[in-house]
Design an enzyme around this catalytic site. Sequence first.
Site, PDB file in Angstrom:
ATOM      1  CD  GLU A 172      -2.714   2.844  -3.352  1.00  0.00           C
ATOM      2  OE1 GLU A 172      -3.131   4.077  -3.075  1.00  0.00           O
ATOM      3  OE2 GLU A 172      -3.393   1.967  -2.634  1.00  0.00           O
ATOM      4  CG  HIS A 173       0.019   6.273  -0.439  1.00  0.00           C
ATOM      5  ND1 HIS A 173      -0.576   7.284   0.233  1.00  0.00           N
ATOM      6  CD2 HIS A 173      -1.175   5.406  -0.430  1.00  0.00           C
ATOM      7  CE1 HIS A 173      -1.881   7.173   0.832  1.00  0.00           C
ATOM      8  NE2 HIS A 173      -2.134   5.998   0.530  1.00  0.00           N
ATOM      9  CD  GLU A 180      -4.937   5.385   3.089  1.00  0.00           C
ATOM     10  OE1 GLU A 180      -3.868   5.541   2.740  1.00  0.00           O
ATOM     11  OE2 GLU A 180      -5.744   4.579   2.678  1.00  0.00           O
ATOM     12  CG  HIS A 234      -1.702   1.130   1.480  1.00  0.00           C
ATOM     13  ND1 HIS A 234      -1.082   2.178   2.424  1.00  0.00           N
ATOM     14  CD2 HIS A 234      -2.721   1.905   0.894  1.00  0.00           C
ATOM     15  CE1 HIS A 234      -2.195   3.272   2.252  1.00  0.00           C
ATOM     16  NE2 HIS A 234      -2.969   3.030   1.562  1.00  0.00           N
TER      17      HIS A 234
END
Lengths: 456, 443
Positions: A78-79, A155, A75
Site C-alpha cells: 500500500e505504501h 509506523e 500494507h
Amino acid sequence: MLRRSFAVLTAVVLAATWLTAARAETGGPRIADFMLANGLELVVIPDHRAPVVTHMIWYKVGAADEVPGKSGLAHFLEHLMFKGTAKHPAGEFSTVVARMGGQENAFTTNDYTAYFQRVPSAQLKTVMAFEADRMTGLVLTDAVVLPERQVILEERNQRIGNSPRAQLSVQMDAALYLNSPYHKPVIGWRHEMEHLSRDDAIAFYKRYYGPNNAVVVIGGDVTPEHALALAKETYGKVKRRTDLPPRHWPTEPQPVAARTLTLADARVELPTVQRAYLVPSFATAKQRGESQALDLLAYILGGGNNSRLYQDLVVDRKLAVASGAWYDSASLGMTKLGLYGAPRPGVTLAQLEHGIDAVIARLIDKGVTAEELDRAKTRLIADAVYAQDSQTSMARWYGTALMTGATVNDVEHWPDRIRAVTAEQVQDAARHWLDKRRSVTGYLVKDKSPQAEKRS
Amino acid sequence: MKRLAFSLAFAALAFLAGAPGASAMQIERIVSPSGIKAWLVREHAVPLVTLNYAFHGGTSQDAADKAGTANLAADLLDEGAGDLDSKTYHERLGRHAIELNFRVGRDYLRGSLRTLDEHRDEAFDLLGLALSKPRFDIDAVERVRGQVLASLKREITDPRDLASRRWWHTAFPDHPYGRERRGSLETLPRVAVDDLRDYARRVFARDGLTVSIVGDVNAETAGKLIDRAFAALPAHGDLKPVAQASPAGLGRRIVINLDVPQAVVAFGGQGIARSDPDFMAAYVVNHILGGGSMTSRLYREVREKRGLAYGVSDNLVWFRRAAVVIGGTATRADRTGDALKIIEHEIRRMAEQGPTPEELAAAKSYLKGAYALTLDTSGKIAAQLTEMQLDNLGVDYVQRRTGMIDGVSIADAKRVAKRLYGGGLLVTVAGRPKGLTSGPIRD
C-alpha cells in the site's frame, strides 16, 4: 422508512451491467452499481451539495492474503503504491493531487486495501486515470523501497511500540484466532517486516491487483452516467486478470478454552481489562438477523452512557472509570465483539472483570428491555442518516460493506434488518456468543519489577 | 491545538459559486427573536440540523491552582440539568439520537449539536437546559473528575503527550496558554462544585456567544431554535482578562527521558496573529515547509528520502493573545538527532531563502482548491462559520479569500519566511534519543 425502489435511468452507456440502483425513502441518495466488461465494479453515491468528489478504489486483498513469513506485506505494498509507475514517476500523482487542493491516502485491513482521493469534481477523471495506471503499472526500485521499509517500521513503532495498550490488542488477536490469518497484526511482525523486499511487493502486486479484483466507489458531485463514462475511459482499458488466486483462508475451529493474557509494562499508569469474543460477522452469520442482533447487543451492553456496562459499573457500583463494548460486523471471516473496562483506584482488575461478567450474566438471564432495544435501534438507524451528511462516510461505508461480503442492496436494507431484530434475538445472541470459552481476556498492568523500574 | 483543517478553509463563496454543477453556499446573517445573531446556511439534502457555537472564555479562565475547571465544567454539561438528573438527561438524548458535544480550548468553549429534523425542538431545549441550568450534581462531578484524572494518569508515560506538554509549558510559563487544558493530577482534585458554577455563570452569557446553524430551516425557524438553546442565558458574562504572550525558551532543546522505542519530537516558535496583514503569506509559506500534504519540504526530506519517520508536519496556531508555529515527528532513537538536524536545516533554509516561485505557485493552487473539501458536510460548514466569526473574517471573506492567496508575491513569501522562521526554535523530545541532551540548540 428505508425501502428500495429501482430508479429508471435513461441514456446509460451500455456494455456495463447495471447491477442496482436504489434510493432510500428518507431522502438518501440514489445509489448506482455497475460492472465493467473487465470485471471492475463501480458504485456511485451522488451528493451534489459541494463541488467535490471522494474517489476510492478498494482491492480485495489484505493482510489475510499474505503467505506465512511475509506479515505486513499487504500494507507495505500500500505504501509502495505511491512510488510511481512506468508512465508517471514517483511523486507525480501526489503532486497533481496537491495542485488540485486534493487530499489522498490509503489504508489496509485484513480483508482489503483501499486508496482514495478527495478532489474538486472537475478533476475526477484525472485521478481515475492515475489510479487506473497504477493498477498495473507500478515500478519499484530499491532506492524507494528501502527508505519506505524504514517508514513502515516507524509506523509500527508509532502505532504499537510506543503503546502498551496496542501491544496487548495484538497479543489478544494472536490468542483469539487459532487458525485464521487474522491472528497476526495487519502492519506485520517486526522481524518479518525488516526483511520484506522489492520482489515480495511486486510479486504480491502482480498476483492481486487488477480490475476484476477491485471496486471503485465514488461519492459526491457526479452523476452515475458520467462516472460510468469516465470509468470506461480509464479503468475500462485495463486488462482483466485471468489468474486471480482464490481466497480460501483457514477458518476457526470451535473454541473450547477461555484464554487469559497479562501484559505488564512499566509505562502502564492506568490498568485495563479487555475481552474479545469470537463471533460471526455479517458475512459469516448463518442466520438472518444474527449480525444485526450482535450490533444491537454490543450497543445495549456498552454503547455510551446509557449502556448496561456504563450504568452498572461506572455509575451505580462505581467499580470503573470507563467501560464499554463494540462489535465489528465488517469482516470476511469470524470477527470480534469486544468489552473493556478501566477500574477506579482501589478496585482490582479481577473485581472489575467479575463485575463485567455479572452484567453479561444478567443480560443473558433476563434479556433486554423494550425501551433499551428501541433506543439502540433509533441510534443505529440515525447513524445511517447522519452518514448521508458526508460523502466520504458514505463511500467508506459502501466500500467496506462490499469488501466484506455485503452488497449495495444489503447496505440499503440494513436499517430494515435492524428494525426487525427482536428482544429474544438479542438475548439469544448474548447466550450463544458471549460464552467465555469463545473469548480472550487481556489484563494490562504496570510492571513493577526492579528491572522494569530501572529501565523507565 | 491543530487548526489546520479549518484554517485551510476561510471560505470562498466565489469559488463554490463558480464551480460548475455545484450549488452555491449562501451565508445568511440572521437575528433571533430575542436578539441573538447567527450565521445560517440552508441545506435541504439531508434531514438533519447542525448547530455550532462558541463562548468566549476557555481554559484561560482557570485559576492556576485550579487548572482543569473549564474542562470539567464542559464535560459535565450533559450530566444533568434542570429537573433532569444525569441518567434521565442521557436517556432523553439517546431516545432521539441527539448528539451534543462540548469542548474547551484555550480561548473558547465550543459546542455542537446534531439532530434529525423531527426531534429538533427537543434537541435545542435539552441544550438550553444544559447551558442555563447545569446541575453539577456531586455524584456526576466525582465520576467525571475520576475519568479525567484517569486519562491524565495514563498520559504520564505517553511520549507524545510528554513532548507536547513540555513544549507548551516551556513556551508559556506562568500563562494559562502553557497549561494542559484538562489540568493536572495536582490541580484537578482542588476544583470544587462552586468553581464549576462560577465558570458557568461567567462564561455562558449572550455577549460572549457566537452561533452558526446549518440545516433545512429558514431564518425564522432557525431563530426560534436558537432562542430555545440560548435565550435563557444572561445578557452579560464576566470574563477575566488574559495577558498577551510570546513563546519563551526559543533556542532550547529539552530531552525527557522515557523508555520507548521511538522518540517523539515537538518543535516550534513564534507564530503570526490571525489579524496580521502577513497572515496569508505566512500560511502559504508554512504549507510549503510542513503543511499537511504529501509534498511539503519536511515530508520529502524526513520521510520520503530518508525513511526517518512515518509523519512530520507543522502548523500555524493562533490564539487571541498569542500565536505559534508548532510541529512534530516521531522517529527511532538512534536517528532522532539526524531527523532533528534535517528539520532545523530546512527551517533555517526557508528563513534564509524562502520558497521558490514554483513552490509558491503549487502551494497557492493547493490552498485554493482545498477549500471546497472543508465544506462538504453540514458539520464542517457549521464549524467553519463559527471560526470565521471568531476570527472576524467577515461574511464576505468567502469572496475575498482566493484573491488574498493570489496576492501573495514571492517577495512577500521570502520576507514572511524570514519573519516566521528566523526567531529560533524550542524543541522538546520524549524518549531515548541517542546522543541528544537538553541544552541550547547549536547550528
